[in-house]
Write an enzyme that holds these catalytic residues in place. Structure first.
Site, PDB file in Angstrom:
ATOM      1  N   GLY A  80      38.118  -0.933  56.435  1.00  0.00           N
ATOM      2  CA  GLY A  80      38.731   0.287  55.911  1.00  0.00           C
ATOM      3  C   GLY A  80      38.121   1.503  56.578  1.00  0.00           C
ATOM      4  O   GLY A  80      37.077   1.408  57.237  1.00  0.00           O
ATOM      5  N   THR A 109      31.103   0.052  50.748  1.00  0.00           N
ATOM      6  CA  THR A 109      29.760  -0.228  50.226  1.00  0.00           C
ATOM      7  C   THR A 109      29.819  -0.505  48.729  1.00  0.00           C
ATOM      8  O   THR A 109      29.214  -1.468  48.237  1.00  0.00           O
ATOM      9  CB  THR A 109      28.833   0.967  50.503  1.00  0.00           C
ATOM     10  N   GLU A 119      30.397  -6.311  55.755  1.00  0.00           N
ATOM     11  CA  GLU A 119      30.979  -4.970  55.831  1.00  0.00           C
ATOM     12  C   GLU A 119      31.336  -4.706  57.290  1.00  0.00           C
ATOM     13  O   GLU A 119      30.475  -4.717  58.153  1.00  0.00           O
ATOM     14  CB  GLU A 119      29.975  -3.925  55.338  1.00  0.00           C
ATOM     15  N   ARG A 120      32.601  -4.518  57.548  1.00  0.00           N
ATOM     16  CA  ARG A 120      33.114  -4.326  58.907  1.00  0.00           C
ATOM     17  C   ARG A 120      32.834  -5.552  59.783  1.00  0.00           C
ATOM     18  O   ARG A 120      32.330  -6.567  59.308  1.00  0.00           O
ATOM     19  CB  ARG A 120      32.540  -3.084  59.578  1.00  0.00           C
TER      20      ARG A 120
HETATM   21  P1  DGT Z   1      32.222   3.279  52.908  1.00  0.00           P
HETATM   22  O1  DGT Z   1      31.269   2.451  52.111  1.00  0.00           O
HETATM   23  O2  DGT Z   1      33.604   2.716  52.937  1.00  0.00           O
HETATM   24  O3  DGT Z   1      32.151   4.726  52.533  1.00  0.00           O
HETATM   25  O4  DGT Z   1      31.749   3.105  54.392  1.00  0.00           O
HETATM   26  P2  DGT Z   1      30.871   4.035  55.275  1.00  0.00           P
HETATM   27  O5  DGT Z   1      31.631   5.264  55.597  1.00  0.00           O
HETATM   28  O6  DGT Z   1      29.486   4.189  54.729  1.00  0.00           O
HETATM   29  O7  DGT Z   1      30.734   3.095  56.549  1.00  0.00           O
HETATM   30  P3  DGT Z   1      31.602   3.106  57.857  1.00  0.00           P
HETATM   31  O8  DGT Z   1      31.408   1.845  58.572  1.00  0.00           O
HETATM   32  O9  DGT Z   1      33.017   3.405  57.581  1.00  0.00           O
HETATM   33  O10 DGT Z   1      30.947   4.248  58.689  1.00  0.00           O
HETATM   34  C1  DGT Z   1      29.571   4.559  58.755  1.00  0.00           C
HETATM   35  C2  DGT Z   1      29.438   5.588  59.845  1.00  0.00           C
HETATM   36  O11 DGT Z   1      29.403   4.902  61.089  1.00  0.00           O
HETATM   37  C3  DGT Z   1      30.613   6.546  59.924  1.00  0.00           C
HETATM   38  O12 DGT Z   1      30.154   7.809  60.344  1.00  0.00           O
HETATM   39  C4  DGT Z   1      31.509   5.934  60.988  1.00  0.00           C
HETATM   40  C5  DGT Z   1      30.524   5.269  61.870  1.00  0.00           C
HETATM   41  N1  DGT Z   1      31.003   4.039  62.520  1.00  0.00           N
HETATM   42  C6  DGT Z   1      31.050   2.791  62.015  1.00  0.00           C
HETATM   43  N2  DGT Z   1      31.409   1.911  62.940  1.00  0.00           N
HETATM   44  C7  DGT Z   1      31.613   2.619  64.067  1.00  0.00           C
HETATM   45  C8  DGT Z   1      31.988   2.295  65.397  1.00  0.00           C
HETATM   46  O13 DGT Z   1      32.203   1.145  65.782  1.00  0.00           O
HETATM   47  N3  DGT Z   1      32.086   3.339  66.259  1.00  0.00           N
HETATM   48  C9  DGT Z   1      31.867   4.623  65.885  1.00  0.00           C
HETATM   49  N4  DGT Z   1      32.001   5.567  66.803  1.00  0.00           N
HETATM   50  N5  DGT Z   1      31.488   4.967  64.679  1.00  0.00           N
HETATM   51  C10 DGT Z   1      31.364   3.976  63.788  1.00  0.00           C
END
Ligand code: DGT
Length: 220
Positions: free
Chosen positions: A18, A25, A94-95
Site C-alpha cells: 500500500g 504498520t 511489510e512490503r
Molecule cells: P504505513 O505503516 O503504511 O504508514 O507505512 P510507512 O509509510 O511507514 O512505510 P512505507 O514503506 O510506505 O514508507 C516508509 C518510507 O520509505 C516512506 O518515506 C517511503 C519510503 N520507501 C519505502 N520503500 C521505498 C522504495 O523502495 N523506494 C523509495 N524511494 N522510497 C521508499
C-alpha cells in the site's frame, strides 16, 4: 535421515502492500498476536542508519544523486526479508522487493533515475525474482486515497518526509493501482486481497477482524 534442508518447509508468505501512510504498520501489528506467524516489518530503521548514514533522508533531499544508491539498498534489505528463514509455517512481510519495483517505476517516470540506472535496477530485479526464493502466496493491498495518506503523513511528521508532496503520493498510488488493482503494469506474484485502507484506526480493526478469516483460511 532427514537433512536440515528437507526439514525446512517454505512458510506461507503474505506481503502487505500500500501507499506511504496506508496503515501497513498498524495492520501488521495485529498479526503479532497470532502464534505460528513470523511478522517482518520493513527495515526502515536500517535505511535511516546504515553505517551512520541516513539513506532515506539523502534520497529525499537529493534524489538525483542518491535514488540509485537508496533503491539498491532497499532491494538488498527486502531480499533479506524474503529469504529470512523461519520455523513458523506463516510469514507476513511489510512490503516486498515487488513494491520496491513500484518506486523504481515512479523514479523512472519522473526521470529521477538516469535511464542506465533504471536498466541496472530492473536487471537486478529480474535476476532476483527468477533466481532467488521469494515465492509469495498472498498480497494484501491496503487501498487508500492519496489525500488521506497525505494527511496521515503530515500528522505523523516523519522528519525525512517533509518534502513529500501530494503529487508524489498520487504517483505512488497510481502505480500501486496499475500493479495490484488493474493488474496491467508488471507481474502480480500472488492473488491479491484488496482492503479499504481509508478507514479510521477503529474501523480498520473491524476490517482486520473481517478479513482475518479470509487470510487465515488460506493459512490452514
Ligand atoms: P504505513 O505503516 O503504511 O504508514 O507505512 P510507512 O509509510 O511507514 O512505510 P512505507 O514503506 O510506505 O514508507 C516508509 C518510507 O520509505 C516512506 O518515506 C517511503 C519510503 N520507501 C519505502 N520503500 C521505498 C522504495 O523502495 N523506494 C523509495 N524511494 N522510497 C521508499
Amino acid at each position: 535421515m532427514a537433512t536440515p534442508c528437507t526439514l525446512f518447509k517454505r512458510p506461507f508468505t503474505v506481503c502487505l502492500e500500500g501507499n506511504i501512510g496506508s496503515g501497513k504498520t498498524t495492520f501488521l501489528s495485529h498479526f503479532k498476536k497470532f502464534k505460528n506467524v513470523t511478522v517482518l516489518q520493513e527495515p526502515v530503521e536500517l535505511w535511516r542508519n546504515k553505517a551512520g548514514t541516513n539513506l532515506l533522508e539523502l534520497m529525499y533531499t537529493d534524489p538525483t544523486r542518491y535514488a540509485f544508491l537508496f533503491q539498491s539498498y532497499v532491494q538488498l534489505t527486502m531480499l533479506k526479508l524474503h529469504t529470512h528463514e523461519t520455523s513458523f509455517p506463516y510469514k507476513i512481510m511489510e512490503r516486498s522487493v515487488y513494491s520496491a519495483r513500484c518506486f523504481i517505476e515512479s523514479m523512472k517516470r519522473s526521470k529521477t533515475l538516469k535511464d542506465i540506472e533504471t536498466v541496472i535496477l530492473e536487471d537486478w530485479y529480474d535476476w532476483c525474482i527468477t533466481n532467488c526464493h521469494i515465492e509469495t502466496d498472498l498480497i494484501v493491498y491496503l487501498r487508500t486515497s492519496p489525500e488521506i495518506v497525505y494527511q496521515r503523513m503530515k500528522e505523523r511528521a516523519r522528519m525525512e518526509e517533509n518534502s513529500v508532496s501530494l503529487e508524489y503520493l498520487k504517483q505512488i498510488h497510481d502505480i500501486h493501482e496499475e500493479w495490484l488493482y488493474h493488474q496491467t503494469l508488471f507481474t502480480v506474484p500472488a492473488p491479491v486481497l484488496v482492503l479499504d485502507g481509508n478507514k479510521s484506526l477503529k474501523e480498520m480493526l473491524t476490517e482486520f477482524e473481517h478479513c482475518k478469516n479470509q487470510i487465515f483460511k488460506k493459512l490452514k
